[in-house]
Each structure stands twice: as C-alpha cells, then as structure tokens.
Scaffold this active site. Structure first.
Site, PDB file in Angstrom:
ATOM      1  N   TRP A  27       0.863  -1.186   0.000  1.00  0.00           N
ATOM      2  CA  TRP A  27       0.000   0.000   0.000  1.00  0.00           C
ATOM      3  C   TRP A  27       0.905   1.244   0.000  1.00  0.00           C
ATOM      4  O   TRP A  27       1.850   1.320   0.799  1.00  0.00           O
ATOM      5  CB  TRP A  27      -0.879  -0.044   1.254  1.00  0.00           C
ATOM      6  N   ASP A  34      -0.807  -5.388   9.464  1.00  0.00           N
ATOM      7  CA  ASP A  34      -1.756  -4.387   8.997  1.00  0.00           C
ATOM      8  C   ASP A  34      -3.046  -5.143   8.687  1.00  0.00           C
ATOM      9  O   ASP A  34      -3.114  -5.917   7.736  1.00  0.00           O
ATOM     10  CB  ASP A  34      -1.203  -3.682   7.756  1.00  0.00           C
ATOM     11  N   LYS A  56     -13.177  -0.546   6.050  1.00  0.00           N
ATOM     12  CA  LYS A  56     -13.697  -1.383   4.966  1.00  0.00           C
ATOM     13  C   LYS A  56     -14.770  -2.332   5.475  1.00  0.00           C
ATOM     14  O   LYS A  56     -15.843  -2.413   4.888  1.00  0.00           O
ATOM     15  CB  LYS A  56     -12.576  -2.208   4.332  1.00  0.00           C
TER      16      LYS A  56
HETATM   17  C1  LIG Z   1      -3.302  -2.095   3.400  1.00  0.00           C
HETATM   18  C2  LIG Z   1      -4.003  -0.925   4.000  1.00  0.00           C
HETATM   19  N1  LIG Z   1      -3.693  -0.551   5.241  1.00  0.00           N
HETATM   20  C3  LIG Z   1      -4.292   0.483   5.835  1.00  0.00           C
HETATM   21  C4  LIG Z   1      -5.237   1.229   5.166  1.00  0.00           C
HETATM   22  C5  LIG Z   1      -5.793   2.388   5.909  1.00  0.00           C
HETATM   23  O1  LIG Z   1      -7.121   2.626   5.838  1.00  0.00           O
HETATM   24  P1  LIG Z   1      -7.841   3.464   6.968  1.00  0.00           P
HETATM   25  O2  LIG Z   1      -6.891   4.472   7.465  1.00  0.00           O
HETATM   26  O3  LIG Z   1      -9.019   4.059   6.288  1.00  0.00           O
HETATM   27  O4  LIG Z   1      -8.227   2.475   8.010  1.00  0.00           O
HETATM   28  C6  LIG Z   1      -5.583   0.897   3.847  1.00  0.00           C
HETATM   29  C7  LIG Z   1      -6.545   1.692   3.083  1.00  0.00           C
HETATM   30  O5  LIG Z   1      -6.751   1.574   1.912  1.00  0.00           O
HETATM   31  C8  LIG Z   1      -4.956  -0.220   3.255  1.00  0.00           C
HETATM   32  O6  LIG Z   1      -5.248  -0.613   2.024  1.00  0.00           O
END
Ligand SMILES: Cc1ncc(COP(=O)(O)O)c(C=O)c1O
Length: 406
Positions: free
Chosen positions: A134, A215, A251
């Site tokens: 990411w 993560d 999500k």
């Molecule tokens: C792999 C991964 N980690 C973390 C996030 C962080 O998302 P959020 O800050 O909305 O929880 C995302 C968002 O697309 C992601 O794809």
C-alpha cells in the site's frame, strides 16, 4: 506582497493522486474510476450498512450520551471488543492481561502511532514492507523515523506469491527488524499466503527474532468470515511472542470517514504491557490528545449486541460475495472475448483488489479511449464494478488494450 513561503515547491507528481485528478477532470458521462479502495453497490454508490444506520439511531436516541473528551486511549469497551475481534475471545494473551489496545484514527492512525512508538522504543529501526505494498506504508514509516526496506512478495510472471523470494529476504533481515505483514486481502496484489505458508513465515520471523507488525485493514473482506481472516494473526499470537496489529473498521464496517481503528500490541508479560501502554499514551498526547467518539460508539454498539453483530456479519458477507461475483463475471467476459493471456488470477486473487498485469501504456490507453481509471501498477478495485460496467466497459477496454497495445 512577499510570502514567507515563496520557496515552497509544488509536490512531486503522485501516481495515485494523478489518476484521481485525471478521472475527476474527465467530462465523459461513462467514466469509471476503479483506483479507489472503497466499496460500491451494484449501482456504483457508496454503501452505509443497515446495521450502522441502526446503531446510529440507537446512539441518537440515547439522551445519556455526551460529547466529553475520550481518554487518550479511547473508549475502553471499544478497545476490549476490538482486541477480541482480531485475537479471538478465548485468546490466552487476553486472559493473561498482556495485550495493550488503544483506539486510533483508523488503520492509518494505528500504523502511525505504532511506528512512532517503535521509532522511540525499539532498537532496530529498520522496517520491511512487501514489494509492492500500500503506497502509504513507506510514507507513514519514514515520517516516524524508521528506515524502510522491502521484501519480495509478488511475482509478475505467475501473478502469485513469490514465496521463496519472501523467505530469502526475511532470512537476510537484521535481527530485531520490524516486518509489516498484511493480515489478509493484500493491497495492492490480492495475493495472500496460504495457512501453511503463514506457518513457515511465522517460524522464520520467530527464529530470526523479527518483530511482526500486522496491517489488518480488511478483516472479513478476504473470506467473508471475520474468524477465518484472523487466522494468520492468531497463529503468531498463539506462540506467545510479541506483535503489533493495526486494525481498521473502514472497509469491513464501511466506516471510512469516521476514522475508526485500533492499535493492539501483544506483549510477553503483564508488566511489559503496563509500561508499553503508558508510553503509547505519551505518543498520542502531543499528536491528537484524544480520539474521536462517534465511530468508536458505532463499532462498540455493534460488537456488544449479538443480534447486531450477526447482522453485520451477514452484510459483510454480502459485500464479499458481490466482489467474488464481479471477479467471476470479469473473468468470463474476457474468456468470451478470447482476450489473449491467462486471466485466472482475477478469480484466484482475494479481497477488494485485482492486479491485472496491464502495463502503464495499456492503462493510459484504457483511460483515454474508455474513460476507465486504475492505478498505474494495474490495480483495479473489484468493489467499484457492477454487472453492467464489467460486461460492457471494462472487458472491452482490457481486450482492446491487450490486443492493440504491446
Ligand atoms: C493495506 C491498507 N492498510 C491500511 C489502510 C488504511 O485505511 P484506513 O486508514 O481508512 O483504516 C488501507 C486503506 O486503503 C490499506 O489498504
């Protein structure tokens, strides 16, 4: 008038943002942006889960609620329930009281707080992320002062996991190095290790004294089951060793803009956990003092109530099965067109994204001729597709790109 900031340069071009701007500025009525990571309905609209609406109604009707600051580590019930969700209600680590969980600003905020803590308190400041990963990972970890390295992960030839390369690179990592592992539904590749492979990764990580940082942004989005998607993390926790987990409800509960998630740190003893907890609070205090209350209250309401929890799992499964059906339909549409190449990766890959294997020239061609936007690494959000667009627009576009552009 002179500006104090006249020497500030425009930022370098960001490949993700440039796709967003190109799509935003495209006047075509049929444009389709598949670059984002948010779920869309069959009608292409954002989705608020029914159970979330219900929880919000319940909260709005509760006149005993107020808007006081939460403690630095957030809502206590939220933290307990979030830890149980990822570790399992019967986790020995929880029973032994050696788990620290603090409410953070979603997955990103949890990674950021964890990274700050590690930069301050962990001796080995090297952090390994998968190649690719990411796009925000390196930015978050660099900003915290960690030095980012990559381990091999994706093999473009097989469009699958480069397991051998991954193990070789992790074997060569210095003892104590931090390793970011995406718990499930890997972004951007849609490729996850099997449980057997996870077990080998775990053995290697432990034998080399690496520190796993999970993560966990997509729990439930890989298999449709919250427990199945937690298996890799639970495998690591079961061996008694330490790990970090950044958890997000963006999500799986569709709470993107509420910015709700948690950082969990599993320690080896209650005493270590107590000190770690108090030091994490010192990271939070100067950063944002106290996390926001609304998203945490929604999640807590749902996780606390067994009927609502059940409703949530049903809606989550609904999102996942729509994505699986999009994968199948796209695959079949390409087969029907006789598009050259093996497209089985589309049905094999897991989670919200698919790595198509299209090159940048083909991706630019698709944007220009078909008004379909995806990131330049060839990632498309399967959740952004609907039966109509899959069949008519995207399959035609991919077919044309593959047959006309080398
Ligand atoms: C792999 C991964 N980690 C973390 C996030 C962080 O998302 P959020 O800050 O909305 O929880 C995302 C968002 O697309 C992601 O794809």
């Amino acid at each position: 008038m002179n500006s104090f900031f006249s020497s500030v340069l425009p930022p370098p071009e960001d490949p993700v943002l440039s796709v967003y701007f190109a799509s935003r500025d495209d006047p075509s009525p049929v444009k389709l942006n598949l670059s984002g990571g948010s779920y869309r309905t069959e009608e292409g609209k954002p989705l608020v889960l029914e159970v979330v609406r219900k929880a919000e109604q319940q909260l709005a009707n509760d006149m005993s609620r107020n808007k006081e600051y939460l403690p630095l580590d957030g809502l206590a019930d939220f933290n307990n329930l979030s830890a149980k969700l990822i570790l399992g209600a019967d986790s020995p680590a929880l029973e032994e009281d050696r788990v620290v969980t603090i409410q953070c600003l979603s997955g990103t905020g949890s990674l950021r707080v964890g990274a700050e803590f590690l930069a301050k308190h962990h001796q080995e400041r090297v952090i390994f992320v998968s190649n690719p990963t990411w796009g925000n990972h390196p930015l978050i970890f660099n900003l915290a002062g960690l030095s980012v390295e990559v381990y091999r992960y994706y093999d473009p030839k097989t469009r699958g996991l480069d397991f051998k390369g991954m193990l070789e690179d992790l074997s060569a990592a210095p003892s104590g190095a931090i390793v970011v592992l995406q718990a499930c539904a890997h972004n951007p590749t849609g490729v996850d290790p099997t449980l057997d492979q996870w077990e080998q990764i775990r053995k290697l990580v432990r034998s080399k004294s690496l520190l796993p940082f999970f993560d966990n942004a997509y729990q439930g989005f890989a298999s449709g089951s919250l427990d199945i998607d937690a298996k890799a993390v639970r495998m690591f926790v079961a061996d008694g060793g330490e790990c970090f987990i950044a958890q997000s409800f963006s999500k799986n509960m569709g709470l993107y803009g509420e910015r709700i998630g948690a950082l969990t740190i599993v320690c080896t003893s209650k005493d270590v956990a107590r000190n770690v907890h108090s030091q994490v609070l010192l990271v939070v205090r100067p950063m944002y003092l106290s996390p926001p209350i609304h998203g945490a209250s929604i999640v807590t309401t749902i996780l606390k109530n067994s009927d609502m929890y059940k409703d949530w799992t049903i809606e989550l499964k609904g999102m996942v099965s729509r994505i699986v059906s999009m994968r199948q339909q796209l695959y079949e549409a390409l087969q029907a067109r006789g598009t050259p190449g093996d497209w089985s990766n589309i049905i094999k890959q897991i989670g919200m994204f698919s790595f198509t294997g299209l090159n940048e020239k083909q991706i630019r061609f698709i944007a220009k001729e078909y008004h379909i936007y995806m990131t330049y690494d060839g990632r498309i959000s399967m959740a952004g597709l609907s039966s109509k667009t899959v069949l008519i627009q995207l399959a035609d576009a991919i077919h044309a790109a593959i047959t006309q552009i080398a």
